[in-house]
Design an enzyme around this catalytic site. Structure first.
Site, PDB file in Angstrom:
ATOM      1  N   LYS A 145      36.372  39.687  42.741  1.00  0.00           N
ATOM      2  CA  LYS A 145      37.385  40.187  43.670  1.00  0.00           C
ATOM      3  C   LYS A 145      36.661  41.023  44.714  1.00  0.00           C
ATOM      4  O   LYS A 145      35.976  41.993  44.387  1.00  0.00           O
ATOM      5  CB  LYS A 145      38.424  41.025  42.926  1.00  0.00           C
ATOM      6  CG  LYS A 145      39.583  41.449  43.809  1.00  0.00           C
ATOM      7  CD  LYS A 145      39.308  42.732  44.523  1.00  0.00           C
ATOM      8  CE  LYS A 145      40.372  43.093  45.520  1.00  0.00           C
ATOM      9  NZ  LYS A 145      40.406  44.531  45.804  1.00  0.00           N
ATOM     10  N   LYS A 149      43.126  48.519  40.043  1.00  0.00           N
ATOM     11  CA  LYS A 149      41.805  47.971  39.707  1.00  0.00           C
ATOM     12  C   LYS A 149      41.463  48.241  38.235  1.00  0.00           C
ATOM     13  O   LYS A 149      41.087  47.328  37.508  1.00  0.00           O
ATOM     14  CB  LYS A 149      40.759  48.619  40.630  1.00  0.00           C
ATOM     15  CG  LYS A 149      39.643  47.678  41.030  1.00  0.00           C
ATOM     16  CD  LYS A 149      38.662  48.343  41.988  1.00  0.00           C
ATOM     17  CE  LYS A 149      39.258  48.689  43.316  1.00  0.00           C
ATOM     18  NZ  LYS A 149      39.790  47.497  44.007  1.00  0.00           N
ATOM     19  N   GLY A 152      39.113  44.288  50.536  1.00  0.00           N
ATOM     20  CA  GLY A 152      39.169  44.351  51.996  1.00  0.00           C
ATOM     21  C   GLY A 152      38.437  45.596  52.462  1.00  0.00           C
ATOM     22  O   GLY A 152      37.889  45.641  53.573  1.00  0.00           O
ATOM     23  N   ASP A 200      43.567  42.807  43.233  1.00  0.00           N
ATOM     24  CA  ASP A 200      42.977  43.052  41.898  1.00  0.00           C
ATOM     25  C   ASP A 200      43.795  42.296  40.850  1.00  0.00           C
ATOM     26  O   ASP A 200      43.239  41.631  39.973  1.00  0.00           O
ATOM     27  CB  ASP A 200      42.981  44.547  41.559  1.00  0.00           C
ATOM     28  CG  ASP A 200      42.211  45.373  42.565  1.00  0.00           C
ATOM     29  OD1 ASP A 200      41.146  44.917  43.001  1.00  0.00           O
ATOM     30  OD2 ASP A 200      42.684  46.471  42.922  1.00  0.00           O
ATOM     31  N   GLY A 259      43.172  45.416  52.633  1.00  0.00           N
ATOM     32  CA  GLY A 259      43.861  46.697  52.861  1.00  0.00           C
ATOM     33  C   GLY A 259      43.706  47.296  54.236  1.00  0.00           C
ATOM     34  O   GLY A 259      44.697  47.411  54.981  1.00  0.00           O
TER      35      GLY A 259
HETATM   36  N1  LIG Z   1      38.202  57.882  40.473  1.00  0.00           N
HETATM   37  C1  LIG Z   1      37.966  57.122  41.531  1.00  0.00           C
HETATM   38  N2  LIG Z   1      36.745  56.564  41.705  1.00  0.00           N
HETATM   39  C2  LIG Z   1      36.464  55.802  42.777  1.00  0.00           C
HETATM   40  N3  LIG Z   1      37.367  55.499  43.744  1.00  0.00           N
HETATM   41  C3  LIG Z   1      38.619  56.002  43.623  1.00  0.00           C
HETATM   42  C4  LIG Z   1      38.974  56.825  42.505  1.00  0.00           C
HETATM   43  N4  LIG Z   1      40.283  57.186  42.657  1.00  0.00           N
HETATM   44  C5  LIG Z   1      40.716  56.630  43.801  1.00  0.00           C
HETATM   45  N5  LIG Z   1      39.737  55.914  44.393  1.00  0.00           N
HETATM   46  C6  LIG Z   1      39.884  55.196  45.661  1.00  0.00           C
HETATM   47  O1  LIG Z   1      39.995  53.788  45.409  1.00  0.00           O
HETATM   48  C7  LIG Z   1      39.440  53.116  46.545  1.00  0.00           C
HETATM   49  C8  LIG Z   1      39.217  51.644  46.246  1.00  0.00           C
HETATM   50  O2  LIG Z   1      40.461  50.967  46.182  1.00  0.00           O
HETATM   51  P1  LIG Z   1      41.098  50.276  47.482  1.00  0.00           P
HETATM   52  O3  LIG Z   1      42.348  49.605  47.045  1.00  0.00           O
HETATM   53  O4  LIG Z   1      41.179  51.239  48.594  1.00  0.00           O
HETATM   54  O5  LIG Z   1      39.981  49.223  47.899  1.00  0.00           O
HETATM   55  P2  LIG Z   1      39.792  47.706  47.472  1.00  0.00           P
HETATM   56  O6  LIG Z   1      40.695  47.353  46.347  1.00  0.00           O
HETATM   57  O7  LIG Z   1      38.326  47.522  47.270  1.00  0.00           O
HETATM   58  O8  LIG Z   1      40.210  46.932  48.784  1.00  0.00           O
HETATM   59  P3  LIG Z   1      41.595  46.094  49.036  1.00  0.00           P
HETATM   60  O9  LIG Z   1      42.699  46.948  48.462  1.00  0.00           O
HETATM   61  O10 LIG Z   1      41.640  45.941  50.495  1.00  0.00           O
HETATM   62  O11 LIG Z   1      41.416  44.808  48.305  1.00  0.00           O
HETATM   63  C9  LIG Z   1      38.198  53.937  46.819  1.00  0.00           C
HETATM   64  O12 LIG Z   1      37.709  53.737  48.122  1.00  0.00           O
HETATM   65  C10 LIG Z   1      38.685  55.353  46.596  1.00  0.00           C
HETATM   66  O13 LIG Z   1      39.176  55.923  47.784  1.00  0.00           O
HETATM   67 MG   LIG Z   2      42.852  47.658  46.494  1.00  0.00          MG
END
Ligand SMILES: Nc1ncnc2c1ncn2[C@@H]1O[C@H](COP(=O)(O)OP(=O)(O)OP(=O)(O)O)[C@@H](O)[C@H]1O
Ligand SMILES: [Mg+2]
Length: 255
Positions: free
Chosen positions: A7, A214, A10, A159, A41
């Site tokens: 996965k 996630k 974004g 996710d 995202g």
């Molecule tokens: N304990 C944590 N450890 C790491 N990141 C965290 C934590 N809690 C919250 N986050 C946030 O989660 C974000 C990742 O999830 P996010 O949904 O924003 O990105 P993604 O799933 O990779 O992208 P998309 O949602 O576009 O597919 C990190 O950038 C951070 O800001």
């Molecule tokens: Mg995400």
């Protein structure tokens, strides 16, 4: 067939490093078949901002009105999917983009229409199509837009979509690539997590926002996948047969 579902957030698509693609190439060279699912995202947020529509999230899931759904589909299918396929091809990986609502590649049902709008949870995966593509030596790249009930399409958290694909394909490995090194606690990478430890980190607020779906996906995937990791797309994630990031383990493995 050894399969890895990757996965790609974004959040990190614009920042994927050459070393990320080297790790991908190593996996393919080690005989893994790879299925990609991507999110979008930040680009969806930017599009909504242009439309003067506020982005709203509940437990990391995007509240999705008809307008938000249209914007999400446009960004995911028209922009993010195209970019990722071209990036993979530019790194010598034969990829093909798929709109997951076609042929019920992903089929979903509403999670809670009143609360979240057009947000779905995957109920079935068209494995036949995915396996045909894998057998042809191509890497399928899936949008997280699923076929919904009665001619609708539904926005699925990417996710969740990747977790569902991993279960349906009985993948050995689910890898969630994001913009941070893995699960962080006080800025430090947590290298290994069990479900109890993860639940505590959610309750204490250390894990929040987009990290919630996630880690929930990671824990659910452990029921069928042997290996589940959250890794950064800015770095290599697989070197000399070793994985980086946060690894999720079943409870009994750490006792
Ligand atoms: N304990 C944590 N450890 C790491 N990141 C965290 C934590 N809690 C919250 N986050 C946030 O989660 C974000 C990742 O999830 P996010 O949904 O924003 O990105 P993604 O799933 O990779 O992208 P998309 O949602 O576009 O597919 C990190 O950038 C951070 O800001
Ligand atoms: Mg995400």
């Amino acid at each position: 067939m050894k399969t890895v579902v990757v996965k790609c957030g974004g959040s990190v698509l614009k920042e994927l490093s050459d070393s990320f693609f080297s790790s991908m190439t190593s996996l393919l060279a080690d005989g893994y078949k790879i299925v990609f699912v991507h999110g979008g995202g930040p680009e969806i947020n930017a599009m909504l901002e242009n439309m003067n529509v506020k982005s709203e999230f509940k437990n990391g899931l995007r509240v999705t009105s008809q307008d938000v759904l249209k914007a999400a589909e446009l960004v995911l299918s028209g922009s993010m999917n195209r970019k990722l396929v071209r990036l993979l091809e530019a790194h010598g990986i034969a990829a093909i983009g798929l709109q997951s609502s076609d042929q019920g590649i992903l089929t979903a049902d509403f999670i809670n229409k009143d609360d979240l709008g057009f947000v779905g949870d995957v109920t079935s995966v068209n494995q036949t199509v995915l396996e045909l593509i894998l057998k042809a030596g191509l890497l399928p790249v899936l949008t997280p837009i699923a076929k919904g009930p009665n001619g609708t399409v539904l926005n699925v958290n990417a996710d969740h979509a990747a977790g569902a694909a991993a279960r349906a394909l009985a993948a050995d490995h689910l890898l969630m690539v994001t913009d941070v090194d893995g699960v962080l606690d006080d800025g430090q990478l947590v290298p290994v997590l069990t479900s109890l430890e993860t639940k505590k980190l959610i309750e204490s607020g250390v894990i929040s926002g987009g990290m919630i779906p996630k880690v929930q996906t990671a824990l659910k995937a452990l029921e069928s996948c042997e290996h589940v990791h959250i890794v950064s797309g800015k770095k290599p994630f697989y070197e000399d047969g070793r994985w980086h990031g946060t690894q999720f383990n079943k409870e009994e493995e750490t006792i």
